[in-house]
Enzyme design. Structure first.
Site, short mmCIF file in Angstrom:
data_model
loop_
_atom_site.label_atom_id
_atom_site.label_comp_id
_atom_site.label_asym_id
_atom_site.label_seq_id
_atom_site.Cartn_x
_atom_site.Cartn_y
_atom_site.Cartn_z
N THR A 117 0.91 -1.08 -0.07
CA THR A 117 -0.33 0.21 0.05
C THR A 117 1.19 0.88 0.45
OG1 THR A 117 -1.21 1.11 1.85
CG2 THR A 117 0.02 -0.66 2.91
N TYR A 141 -1.61 -0.03 9.92
CA TYR A 141 -1.68 -0.48 8.96
C TYR A 141 -0.44 -0.58 7.98
CZ TYR A 141 -3.79 -1.45 3.91
OH TYR A 141 -3.74 -1.06 3.23
N1 UFG Z 1 -12.45 10.59 3.25
C1 UFG Z 1 -13.78 11.50 3.69
N2 UFG Z 1 -15.08 11.56 3.82
C2 UFG Z 1 -15.32 10.15 4.16
C3 UFG Z 1 -14.20 9.12 3.85
C4 UFG Z 1 -12.96 9.19 3.39
O1 UFG Z 1 -13.32 12.58 3.63
O2 UFG Z 1 -16.47 9.89 4.55
C5 UFG Z 1 -11.51 11.23 3.22
C6 UFG Z 1 -9.92 10.90 4.03
O3 UFG Z 1 -9.90 11.85 4.82
C7 UFG Z 1 -9.10 10.34 2.63
C8 UFG Z 1 -9.47 10.02 1.51
O4 UFG Z 1 -11.24 10.77 1.72
O5 UFG Z 1 -7.66 11.74 2.41
C9 UFG Z 1 -9.69 8.75 0.97
O6 UFG Z 1 -10.11 7.83 2.38
P1 UFG Z 1 -10.02 5.98 2.19
O7 UFG Z 1 -10.75 5.83 3.03
O8 UFG Z 1 -10.98 6.47 1.03
O9 UFG Z 1 -8.76 5.61 1.47
P2 UFG Z 1 -7.10 6.37 2.33
O10 UFG Z 1 -6.45 7.00 1.55
O11 UFG Z 1 -7.50 6.09 3.93
O12 UFG Z 1 -7.25 4.86 1.83
C10 UFG Z 1 -7.11 4.33 1.36
C11 UFG Z 1 -7.69 2.01 1.49
C12 UFG Z 1 -5.44 1.58 2.10
C13 UFG Z 1 -4.64 2.18 1.99
C14 UFG Z 1 -4.84 3.65 1.00
C15 UFG Z 1 -3.24 4.48 0.31
O13 UFG Z 1 -8.33 2.28 2.42
O14 UFG Z 1 -5.61 0.61 2.32
O15 UFG Z 1 -5.80 4.15 0.31
O16 UFG Z 1 -3.60 5.00 -0.18
F1 UFG Z 1 -3.54 2.17 2.40
#
Ligand code: UFG
Length: 324
Positions: A117, A141
Site C-alpha cells: 500500500t 496499517y
Molecule cells: N474521506 C472523507 N470522507 C469520508 C471518507 C474518506 O473525507 O467519508 C477522505 C479521507 O479523509 C481521505 C480520502 O477521503 O483523505 C480517502 O479516504 P479513503 O478512506 O477512501 O482512503 P485512504 O486514502 O484512507 O486509504 C486507502 C485504503 C488504504 C490504503 C490507502 C493508500 O483504504 O488501504 O488508500 O492510499 F492504504
C-alpha cells in the site's frame, strides 16, 4: 492451465483479479475465510474456505492443487481502526501472512504476489511517490504492510521465495459487468460513501478536514481502477515467472484528486446534488498520496485504462444495482 491460489479472493480487489485471471487462461483457486469477502463474488470458481492461521489446511491445499503462485489480498485495510486496535492488524496482516509464507516454503511454492500500500510511505517527501521514496508509515496499517515487505526480502535471501510487492494507491471503481464491486462493512472509503449519499443511503458525505496543506484544503489521493490493479497483478506475476526476480511497484494513475474535487465530479456524474458536511480530520490521514508508476509502466508494460469519470461511472452503476 496454471493454478493460482488467490488468498482473500472473495474480497473487493481479489474478486476482480480472480475474474481477470480466468479471462486470461489461468485457473484461480479462491481461498477466503469469508470474514469480509462475499461468496457471491466468486461464483463458479474453485473455492476453499479457510483461515491463514491453519497451516495444515494450507499444506493440504498446496498438495491438492498444483499451485504455481499465491496472490495475497486477505488484509485488514482501515487506517483509523489500525490505530485503535493495532494488535488486530499485526495478527492478521503480519502473523498470518508469515504462516502462509512458511507453508509456501515448506511446500516449495516459488512465487508470491503481495498487496502492499501507499500507506507504507507515510507523509510524502516529493511530488509523486516512486519506489525509491522513503518508507516511514504513520499508522499501524502501513507498518503492518511494510513489515511483510521486509519479511519478503529476507525470505527471498534465505529461502529463495520470489515475490512481487504491489503498492496500491486508492483502489476504486467496479467491474464493467456490474456483477462484482466494492462491498465493505462498515464502508469507510470515500467513493462508495459519496455514492451511497447520492443514492440516499447516507444522509450526507462528511469531508474529513479542510485544513490540509493542499490547494482546496482537502486531502489529495490517487484513485486507480480495480481492473487496472488486476491487470498489473497478472503482468507482475508473468514478469516474476519469466525473470525469477523479486521486485516492487507503485500502482496509481499518477493523478491526484482532492476530496472536494471528487465530490464535484460525483455530483456531475450522478446528476444528484447530495448533502456535504465538513468535519475535523480523521486520524492517520496523510495530506497527499500520488503515485509515480513509471517503473510499472516501463518494466511491466502496464497502462491504466480507466480515468476518474469511468471509475465513478462503474462505481455508480454498481451502487445502484448491488449484488451483495
Ligand atoms: N474521506 C472523507 N470522507 C469520508 C471518507 C474518506 O473525507 O467519508 C477522505 C479521507 O479523509 C481521505 C480520502 O477521503 O483523505 C480517502 O479516504 P479513503 O478512506 O477512501 O482512503 P485512504 O486514502 O484512507 O486509504 C486507502 C485504503 C488504504 C490504503 C490507502 C493508500 O483504504 O488501504 O488508500 O492510499 F492504504
Amino acid at each position: 492451465m496454471e493454478n493460482i491460489l488467490v488468498v482473500g479472493g472473495a474480497g473487493y480487489i481479489g474478486s476482480h483479479v480472480v475474474k481477470m485471471l480466468a479471462q486470461q487462461g489461468y485457473q484461480p483457486i479462491v481461498f477466503d475465510n469469508l470474514s469480509k469477502g462475499h461468496l457471491a463474488a466468486v461464483k463458479g470458481y474453485p473455492f476453499e474456505k479457510g483461515d491463514l492461521g491453519d497451516k495444515t489446511h494450507l499444506s493440504k491445499i498446496f498438495q491438492k492443487y498444483s499451485i504455481k503462485a499465491v496472490m495475497h489480498f486477505a488484509a485488514f485495510i482501515e487506517v483509523e481502526e489500525s490505530i485503535e486496535d493495532p494488535s488486530k492488524y499485526y495478527h492478521n496482516n503480519v502473523s498470518r501472512v508469515l504462516n502462509l509464507l512458511d507453508a509456501m516454503v515448506e511446500n516449495n511454492i516459488p512465487y508470491f504476489v503481495f498487496s502492499s500500500t501507499a500507506a507504507t510511505f507515510g507523509n510524502f517527501k516529493q511530488e509523486k511517490i516512486d519506489e525509491t521514496h522513503l518508507q516511514l508509515p504513520i499508522n499501524p496499517y502501513g507498518n503492518s504492510k511494510l513489515m511483510v515487505e521486509k519479511i519478503l526480502q529476507d525470505f527471498d535471501k534465505a529461502y529463495g521465495l520470489k515475490s512481487m510487492v504491489l503498492r496500491y494507491f486508492n483502489a476504486s471503481g467496479a467491474d464493467d459487468s456490474g456483477q462484482i464491486g466494492e462491498s465493505h462493512t462498515p464502508e469507510t472509503h470515500l467513493i462508495p460513501r459519496i455514492l451511497q449519499t447520492a443514492a440516499g443511503k447516507l444522509p450526507s458525505i462528511k469531508i474529513f478536514g479542510t485544513d490540509y496543506p493542499t490547494p482546496d484544503g482537502t486531502c489529495i489521493r490517487d484513485y486507480i481502477h480495480v481492473n487496472d490493479l488486476a491487470s498489473a497483478h497478472i503482468l507482475a506475476l508473468e514478469k516474476l515467472v519469466q525473470t525469477h526476480q523479486s521486485d516492487q511497484f507503485n500502482l496509481g494513475s499518477g493523478i491526484g484528486y482532492s476530496v472536494a474535487q471528487l465530490i464535484k465530479v460525483a455530483k456531475e456524474i450522478t446528476g444528484i446534488d447530495f448533502k456535504v458536511e465538513i468535519t475535523p480530520r480523521r486520524k492517520g490521514d496523510p495530506a497527499v498520496l500520488v503515485a509515480d508508476s513509471t517503473k510499472a509502466r516501463d518494466s511491466l508494460n502496464w497502462a491504466p485504462k480507466y480515468n476518474l469519470d469511468r471509475i465513478l461511472e462503474t462505481a455508480w452503476n454498481w451502487e445502484k444495482n448491488r449484488k451483495y
